[in-house]
Write an enzyme that holds these catalytic residues in place. Sequence first.
Site, PDB file in Angstrom:
ATOM      1  N   GLU A 466       0.840  -1.196   0.000  1.00 26.90           N
ATOM      2  CA  GLU A 466       0.000   0.000   0.000  1.00 26.90           C
ATOM      3  C   GLU A 466       0.877   1.249   0.000  1.00 26.90           C
ATOM      4  OE1 GLU A 466      -2.378   0.281   3.535  1.00 26.90           O
ATOM      5  OE2 GLU A 466      -3.109   2.290   3.052  1.00 26.90           O
ATOM      6  N   ASP A 539      -0.929  -0.919   5.589  1.00 29.83           N
ATOM      7  CA  ASP A 539      -0.834  -0.294   6.904  1.00 29.83           C
ATOM      8  C   ASP A 539      -1.761  -0.994   7.890  1.00 29.83           C
ATOM      9  OD1 ASP A 539       0.940   1.527   5.958  1.00 29.83           O
ATOM     10  OD2 ASP A 539      -0.531   3.130   5.674  1.00 29.83           O
ATOM     11  N   ASP A 541      -4.137  -0.139   9.658  1.00 28.25           N
ATOM     12  CA  ASP A 541      -5.285   0.709   9.999  1.00 28.25           C
ATOM     13  C   ASP A 541      -6.487   0.311   9.150  1.00 28.25           C
ATOM     14  OD1 ASP A 541      -4.744   1.611   7.485  1.00 28.25           O
ATOM     15  OD2 ASP A 541      -4.043   3.594   8.090  1.00 28.25           O
TER      16      ASP A 541
END
Length: 686
Positions: A466, A539, A541
């Site tokens: 990403e 990530d 998140d």
Amino acid sequence: MLSLRKSPYYAGDTYVYQASARIMRAREIFLITTMNDIEKAEAGYTAKDIELLSELEGVRKRPGMYIGNTNLSGLHHLVWEIVDNAVDEAVNGYGKKIDLTMYKDGSIEVEDEGRGLPVDMHASGVPAAQLIFTTLHSGGKFNSRVYSTSAGLHGVGATVTNALSEWLQVTIYRQGKIYKISFKDGGMLDVPFHVDGDCPMSWHGTTVRFKPDPKIFPNTKFSYDTIAQRLEEKSYLLTGVKFTLKDQISGQSQEFYCQNGLREYCEKLVNGKNKLGDIIDFSDKVNGIQIEVAMCWCLSDYGENILSYANDVRTADGGTHEQGFKTGLTKTINDFALANELIKGNQSIDGVDLREGLTAIISVKIPEDKLQYEGQTKGKLGSPDALPAVSNLVSTRFNYYLNEHNAFAVDLIKKVEASRQAREAARKAREQARSSKKKGPEMILSDKLAPAQSKDYSQNELFIVEGDSAGGSAKSGRDRLHQAILPLRGKPLNTDSVSMDRIIDNVELATIIQTIGAGVGSEFNVDASHYGKIIIMTDADTDGAHIQTLLLTFFYNYMKPLIDRGMVYLALAPLYLVYKKSDPKKGIYCWTDSDREAAKAKLGQGCLVKRYKGLGEMNPDQLEATTMKKATRRLLRVTIEDPVNVEKKISVLMGKDSSIRWDWIKENVTFNDEDAFLEEVKGEAR
Ligand code: 2B7
């Protein structure tokens, strides 16, 4: 606590939720196991292990050989082994009800209404019931069943469960008497076999209650949902057997009972989808093989979804019954189309096009002496007789059905033609992409690929990363020989219910297809993959979780063999670094909150916690050490164990109707207090 907010950053048709478990969504859909466990399980048997072990000790030393691994999927194997014995007894005509109870002490009980285990003494002087729980391969000695499930083939089931339990108790009701025997500490005899009182003459059956051994399993807590899903699946295959599940901890309970067999199963799989015609089902016994089939085409599905079972055990890799099904289907549609002049004499319908959008379940029951599997695992049926038996039945019944439902037949053939055209278009687009040396949009992007040097494809790993900044670090931190990096710029397209043209048009996905180099959809050939492992690195998140889920949905819909072969992984980046200001180099990377607490305790007073919010925050060395290097990284392998629910979850979580998704999330997602921790970290930094 529930804390959801609509995300500002994604304007597509999908809400993104602020959830703290970073792979929450991916986990909800796929079963994800840690690589450490897999590696441990696969380490297998080495020469120095050759020593005499009691069979129980053997199981305890190498649990992976018997139950695959010691994580949650292994833990539940203990239950399946016992349930399979109860199921065998029911399938052979003894008892129609199987009850499971989860107790507060962490034990689980399975109760059947069969004949009750044999209560006689074996020739060796040991009670038969004791042998069944303490020796491997005791199966065939006790009964001669016509059919058998997984347990029957090896007869190791009950012993494996006993060997991996802290304690196990057996109660037998038979001919007016209650018998008991119990074991502890991995199968050691605790209370010898004895008569424990009288019961009405009409009572008969077996009860097995056990508690898994925490010395073997890091987590010994059974999952209600996992067990419920398995019982539901079994109930579709075993028409007329009633399963009940009670959880004394949560108070939940459910009953699974199905009278219409595979038709109901198929109905469940296609529920809410845009069906072409009705569900088609038939069953018959051909040359001693009991065959049941249910199938349905859906207009907005683009893959094929075939589930097959042999003697009620899932055959994930197909085999002769599945081959017979496909052959029968293709032959019939071609004969029918030709006879009715729906295609020209020089044309033919390709099975791949026919199966696009098809959901089918095939279940065969084969007498034990004819039951064969191919390869090491029991994932692929080998019995040669199953092929012509299924193929002939499918031909006869499907042909009959097409003749009776002409409008459906015409619609189906139209759909098949549309599939063929889309497949042709996809092939042309791919060839074009391959031959063009010019800079089309996808060529610009794939310039971003940092390829691996080795031509030994199976050893190569593709990291789909990403963001450009993390991509940059990954490129410099990687092992150039075997690791390739493909940075993703934006969000890949949500591929649930999307046609092939749109997939090919999507730059992100086109690049992935091109990079993997093995085609897509019905043309995908897993053996041609340029990588042995596809590793998604995002990530830690919600955005990252979302990208993971989008990519997994794409792989599931269009490159499913990659998942079936266990080639798709999630790289797990650490969440925290715990360190001392005086010596930041001696920091400890932490992947979970409990890791973090342990690290804080280890480093003592005055240590600091850094929470990583993105891969981009790590320099190349850190990224290499924590997420890429084989020896130290953590990978999660993505697999699918629960075919009933993976389809449903994908359409709920990834489909167009956001209100269903909202309901599902409210019902199913539990959020922890990581956000609160975030505040704590900010506090520390101040
Ligand atoms: C090879 C072993 C595992 N078995 C029998 C007979 C009945 C029976 C079983 C069972 C699990 C939880 C409640 C046969 C088969 C042993 O031999 S196992 N019932 N139920 C079970 O394990 N349930 C049997 C012939 C005559 N009488 C009894």
